[in-house]
Design a protein around this motif. Structure first.
Motif, PDB file in Angstrom:
ATOM      1  N   THR A 198       0.833  -1.207   0.000  1.00 16.04           N
ATOM      2  CA  THR A 198       0.000   0.000   0.000  1.00 16.04           C
ATOM      3  C   THR A 198       0.865   1.254   0.000  1.00 16.04           C
ATOM      4  OG1 THR A 198      -1.803  -1.118   1.159  1.00 16.04           O
ATOM      5  CG2 THR A 198      -1.761   1.286   1.252  1.00 16.04           C
ATOM      6  N   VAL A 199       1.887   1.278   0.821  1.00 13.76           N
ATOM      7  CA  VAL A 199       2.802   2.416   0.853  1.00 13.76           C
ATOM      8  C   VAL A 199       3.509   2.555  -0.488  1.00 13.76           C
ATOM      9  CG1 VAL A 199       4.903   3.338   1.906  1.00 13.76           C
ATOM     10  CG2 VAL A 199       3.127   2.305   3.348  1.00 13.76           C
ATOM     11  N   THR A 223      -7.393   4.841 -11.254  1.00 18.93           N
ATOM     12  CA  THR A 223      -8.822   4.591 -11.047  1.00 18.93           C
ATOM     13  C   THR A 223      -9.025   3.565  -9.930  1.00 18.93           C
ATOM     14  OG1 THR A 223      -8.832   3.008 -12.894  1.00 18.93           O
ATOM     15  CG2 THR A 223      -9.454   5.296 -13.387  1.00 18.93           C
ATOM     16  N   MET A 224      -9.229   2.322 -10.249  1.00 18.03           N
ATOM     17  CA  MET A 224      -9.501   1.316  -9.215  1.00 18.03           C
ATOM     18  C   MET A 224      -8.225   0.938  -8.468  1.00 18.03           C
ATOM     19  SD  MET A 224     -12.187  -1.180 -11.211  1.00 18.03           S
ATOM     20  CE  MET A 224     -12.277  -2.295  -9.804  1.00 18.03           C
ATOM     21  N   LEU A 225      -8.333   0.847  -7.146  1.00 17.45           N
ATOM     22  CA  LEU A 225      -7.188   0.523  -6.301  1.00 17.45           C
ATOM     23  C   LEU A 225      -7.625  -0.456  -5.223  1.00 17.45           C
ATOM     24  CD1 LEU A 225      -4.279   1.022  -5.212  1.00 17.45           C
ATOM     25  CD2 LEU A 225      -5.213   2.976  -3.962  1.00 17.45           C
ATOM     26  N   SER A 226      -6.836  -1.508  -5.051  1.00 16.88           N
ATOM     27  CA  SER A 226      -7.092  -2.447  -3.961  1.00 16.88           C
ATOM     28  C   SER A 226      -5.760  -2.896  -3.379  1.00 16.88           C
ATOM     29  CB  SER A 226      -7.874  -3.672  -4.463  1.00 16.88           C
ATOM     30  OG  SER A 226      -7.127  -4.400  -5.422  1.00 16.88           O
ATOM     31  N   ALA A 227      -5.774  -3.213  -2.083  1.00 12.92           N
ATOM     32  CA  ALA A 227      -4.549  -3.672  -1.423  1.00 12.92           C
ATOM     33  C   ALA A 227      -4.922  -4.426  -0.156  1.00 12.92           C
ATOM     34  CB  ALA A 227      -3.644  -2.493  -1.079  1.00 12.92           C
ATOM     35  N   GLY A 228      -4.113  -5.432   0.159  1.00  7.92           N
ATOM     36  CA  GLY A 228      -4.256  -6.130   1.418  1.00  7.92           C
ATOM     37  C   GLY A 228      -5.401  -7.115   1.460  1.00  7.92           C
ATOM     38  N   THR A 229      -5.378  -7.940   2.511  1.00  6.05           N
ATOM     39  CA  THR A 229      -6.419  -8.945   2.712  1.00  6.05           C
ATOM     40  C   THR A 229      -7.049  -8.886   4.090  1.00  6.05           C
ATOM     41  OG1 THR A 229      -4.682 -10.530   3.335  1.00  6.05           O
ATOM     42  CG2 THR A 229      -5.433 -10.563   1.023  1.00  6.05           C
ATOM     43  N   THR A 230      -6.313  -8.416   5.093  1.00  6.07           N
ATOM     44  CA  THR A 230      -6.859  -8.289   6.442  1.00  6.07           C
ATOM     45  C   THR A 230      -6.393  -6.976   7.057  1.00  6.07           C
ATOM     46  OG1 THR A 230      -4.992  -9.365   7.578  1.00  6.07           O
ATOM     47  CG2 THR A 230      -6.752 -10.799   6.738  1.00  6.07           C
ATOM     48  N   ARG A 254       4.995   8.692 -24.624  1.00  2.00           N
ATOM     49  CA  ARG A 254       5.738   9.197 -23.461  1.00  2.00           C
ATOM     50  C   ARG A 254       5.198   8.591 -22.175  1.00  2.00           C
ATOM     51  NH1 ARG A 254       4.933  13.001 -19.531  1.00  2.00           N
ATOM     52  NH2 ARG A 254       2.975  13.727 -20.446  1.00  2.00           N
ATOM     53  N   ILE A 255       3.875   8.560 -22.046  1.00  2.00           N
ATOM     54  CA  ILE A 255       3.250   7.997 -20.854  1.00  2.00           C
ATOM     55  C   ILE A 255       3.580   6.512 -20.740  1.00  2.00           C
ATOM     56  CG2 ILE A 255       1.053   7.490 -19.728  1.00  2.00           C
ATOM     57  CD1 ILE A 255       1.885  10.468 -19.742  1.00  2.00           C
ATOM     58  N   ASP A 256       3.523   5.810 -21.853  1.00  2.00           N
ATOM     59  CA  ASP A 256       3.813   4.381 -21.838  1.00  2.00           C
ATOM     60  C   ASP A 256       5.226   4.116 -21.322  1.00  2.00           C
ATOM     61  OD1 ASP A 256       2.851   1.586 -22.903  1.00  2.00           O
ATOM     62  OD2 ASP A 256       4.893   1.819 -23.667  1.00  2.00           O
ATOM     63  N   ALA A 257       6.185   4.883 -21.822  1.00  2.83           N
ATOM     64  CA  ALA A 257       7.575   4.701 -21.386  1.00  2.83           C
ATOM     65  C   ALA A 257       7.722   5.002 -19.902  1.00  2.83           C
ATOM     66  CB  ALA A 257       8.497   5.591 -22.210  1.00  2.83           C
ATOM     67  N   ALA A 258       7.037   6.054 -19.431  1.00  3.79           N
ATOM     68  CA  ALA A 258       7.147   6.431 -18.024  1.00  3.79           C
ATOM     69  C   ALA A 258       6.543   5.369 -17.108  1.00  3.79           C
ATOM     70  CB  ALA A 258       6.472   7.777 -17.792  1.00  3.79           C
ATOM     71  N   ILE A 259       5.415   4.804 -17.518  1.00  8.73           N
ATOM     72  CA  ILE A 259       4.777   3.779 -16.688  1.00  8.73           C
ATOM     73  C   ILE A 259       5.642   2.522 -16.635  1.00  8.73           C
ATOM     74  CG2 ILE A 259       2.802   2.188 -16.603  1.00  8.73           C
ATOM     75  CD1 ILE A 259       1.040   4.540 -17.465  1.00  8.73           C
ATOM     76  N   ARG A 260       6.218   2.170 -17.765  1.00 12.39           N
ATOM     77  CA  ARG A 260       7.046   0.956 -17.785  1.00 12.39           C
ATOM     78  C   ARG A 260       8.374   1.153 -17.036  1.00 12.39           C
ATOM     79  NH1 ARG A 260       4.123  -2.407 -20.568  1.00 12.39           N
ATOM     80  NH2 ARG A 260       2.719  -1.592 -22.182  1.00 12.39           N
ATOM     81  N   ALA A 261       8.719   2.410 -16.772  1.00 13.21           N
ATOM     82  CA  ALA A 261       9.965   2.693 -16.045  1.00 13.21           C
ATOM     83  C   ALA A 261       9.748   2.879 -14.542  1.00 13.21           C
ATOM     84  CB  ALA A 261      10.625   3.943 -16.623  1.00 13.21           C
ATOM     85  N   LEU A 262       8.521   2.692 -14.065  1.00 11.15           N
ATOM     86  CA  LEU A 262       8.249   2.871 -12.640  1.00 11.15           C
ATOM     87  C   LEU A 262       9.102   1.926 -11.790  1.00 11.15           C
ATOM     88  CD1 LEU A 262       4.340   3.151 -12.700  1.00 11.15           C
ATOM     89  CD2 LEU A 262       5.947   5.012 -12.197  1.00 11.15           C
ATOM     90  N   LYS A 263       9.615   2.461 -10.686  1.00  9.03           N
ATOM     91  CA  LYS A 263      10.451   1.679  -9.774  1.00  9.03           C
ATOM     92  C   LYS A 263       9.883   1.778  -8.355  1.00  9.03           C
ATOM     93  CE  LYS A 263      13.541   0.820 -12.981  1.00  9.03           C
ATOM     94  NZ  LYS A 263      13.628  -0.539 -13.573  1.00  9.03           N
ATOM     95  N   PRO A 264       9.991   0.718  -7.570  1.00 10.80           N
ATOM     96  CA  PRO A 264       9.525   0.789  -6.176  1.00 10.80           C
ATOM     97  C   PRO A 264      10.477   1.590  -5.311  1.00 10.80           C
ATOM     98  CG  PRO A 264      10.536  -1.333  -6.589  1.00 10.80           C
ATOM     99  CD  PRO A 264      10.510  -0.609  -7.917  1.00 10.80           C
ATOM    100  N   GLN A 265       9.963   2.179  -4.238  1.00  9.73           N
ATOM    101  CA  GLN A 265      10.811   2.854  -3.265  1.00  9.73           C
ATOM    102  C   GLN A 265      11.679   1.836  -2.519  1.00  9.73           C
ATOM    103  OE1 GLN A 265      10.750   6.426  -2.341  1.00  9.73           O
ATOM    104  NE2 GLN A 265       9.881   6.483  -4.401  1.00  9.73           N
ATOM    105  N   ASN A 266      11.063   0.720  -2.198  1.00  8.11           N
ATOM    106  CA  ASN A 266      11.781  -0.363  -1.523  1.00  8.11           C
ATOM    107  C   ASN A 266      12.262  -1.341  -2.584  1.00  8.11           C
ATOM    108  OD1 ASN A 266      12.496  -2.760  -0.116  1.00  8.11           O
ATOM    109  ND2 ASN A 266      11.101  -2.264   1.563  1.00  8.11           N
TER     110      ASN A 266
END
Length: 367
Positions: A198-199, A223-230, A254-266
């Motif tokens: 989620t973070v 748009t739609m977002l879901s996370a976690g189970t409990t 441009r948007i496509d390239a940016a989305i595919r380049a997303l990296k996690p913080q962790n």
């Protein structure tokens, strides 16, 4: 209240009766049996109006209505599926004064019928083709649309108008789903041993929102977002859907390239991305010539100027233009409330727009 038999609508009675049959045959895209049924109903109506039934083709497992030439120079493009699950509207069909209500009236069963009735007395290389998967992205029918459009000199799209205006520009669309895979842990005992999806996805949402560009009408909407189970666990999976649109193909890339380049913080988290470009933009260069010709035809038959607009929603006209065809969109219903319970179409406009379309088709065939 239904006043379809009122004298002022005498000339429209056949259209209203046919429309009632189509609307009462509810046809949500996801219900394949319902889509088969509505195409059969439409074919029966074609037999009554035009003297011959339509062909019912199977394209990638989906039914397609096809009336007319096998290799048409003029393509009338429509769809018979709707966004409405069965039972969404009560009453299912209603005519009150000049207002028709019911699922798919504005988007776009009125437009389909305007095209069908406009073909009365038309001779030449023309076909009315109506698909059943437009509302979910035309995944089965896009190949057919591109093939038809490559060989056509004009593709007329019967999507609804914008306050009566035809549509000379549409945004292209891209659809994505981003999954962040983290690691579960007890939220109270040892949250430090988890990786909180989620973070992680919250950081991505802010990055996505920053990709918008007002100059080109570029929107990137989580748009739609879901996370976690409990509620007492560090969530190990978060899922986000993204709707991206622009009038510019370069912007979508441009948007496509940016989305595919997303990296996690962790760095221990993992990002998974599916999706991509759904429809390219419908750009004014593909519509200018037909629009100017349409206005001349409107003036010739004595109806008010059509007017034109560019809109954010996409249609199968986007595919037709990408295949190289000259396109004019928004030739269908006058009304409003697309995809809303307020959906409605104008009774009186049906006849005028049918007369215009008949004259426009004849003008195009006279080349």
């Amino acid at each position: 209240m239904t006043n379809a038999q009122s004298p002022e609508y005498g000339r429209l009675n056949p259209m209203l009766k046919a429309l009632e049959k189509l609307v009462r045959c509810e046809s949500p895209t996801e219900d394949l049996a319902a889509c088969h049924e509505v195409v059969n109903v439409a074919s029966d109506i074609a037999a009554q109006v035009l003297g011959t039934a339509a062909q019912i083709r199977e394209i990638e497992g989906r039914p397609v209505f096809w009336w007319g030439d096998a290799n048409p120079e003029i393509v009338l493009l429509a769809h018979l599926d709707t966004v409405w699950p069965k039972g969404s509207f009560q009453p299912l069909f209603e005519v009150n004064g000049d207002v028709i209500r019911g699922p798919g009236t504005f988007d776009m069963k009125v437009g389909f019928l305007q095209a069908l009735f406009a073909l009365k007395g038309i001779e030449g290389s023309v076909a009315l083709v109506a698909t059943t998967d437009e509302e979910t992205g035309s995944h089965a029918s896009r190949g057919l649309i591109k093939e038809l459009s490559e060989n056509a000199k004009a593709v007329l799209v019967l999507e609804a108008s914008l306050d009566g205006k035809v549509k000379t520009g549409r945004k292209g669309t891209s659809m994505y789903q981003v999954k962040v895979h983290g690691r579960a842990a007890h939220a109270g005992l040892e949250p430090e041993n988890g990786i909180n999806s989620t973070v992680e996805i919250s950081h991505l949402v802010l990055q996505l929102a920053a990709l918008e560009n007002a100059e080109h009408g570029t929107t990137v909407v989580p748009t739609m977002l879901s996370a976690g189970t409990t509620t007492n666990s560090v969530p190990d999976l978060a899922v986000l859907d993204i709707d991206a649109r622009s009038y510019s193909t370069d912007e979508l890339l441009r948007i496509d390239a940016a989305i595919r380049a997303l990296k996690p913080q962790n760095s221990a988290a993992r990002i998974e991305i599916v999706g991509g470009l759904n429809r390219p933009p419908l750009e004014p260069t593909a519509t200018k010539a037909l629009y100017e010709r349409a206005e001349k035809v409107a003036a010739t038959i004595g109806i008010p100027a059509l007017g034109h607009a560019s809109v954010g929603g996409a249609s199968d006209g986007n595919f037709a233009a990408a295949a190289g065809a000259q396109v004019l969109d928004g030739l269908g219903a006058i009304g409003g409330g697309a995809h809303a319970l307020t959906e409605w179409a104008s009774v009186s406009a049906m006849h005028q727009r049918t007369d215009f379309l008949h004259a426009f088709i004849k003008d195009l065939l006279n080349d």
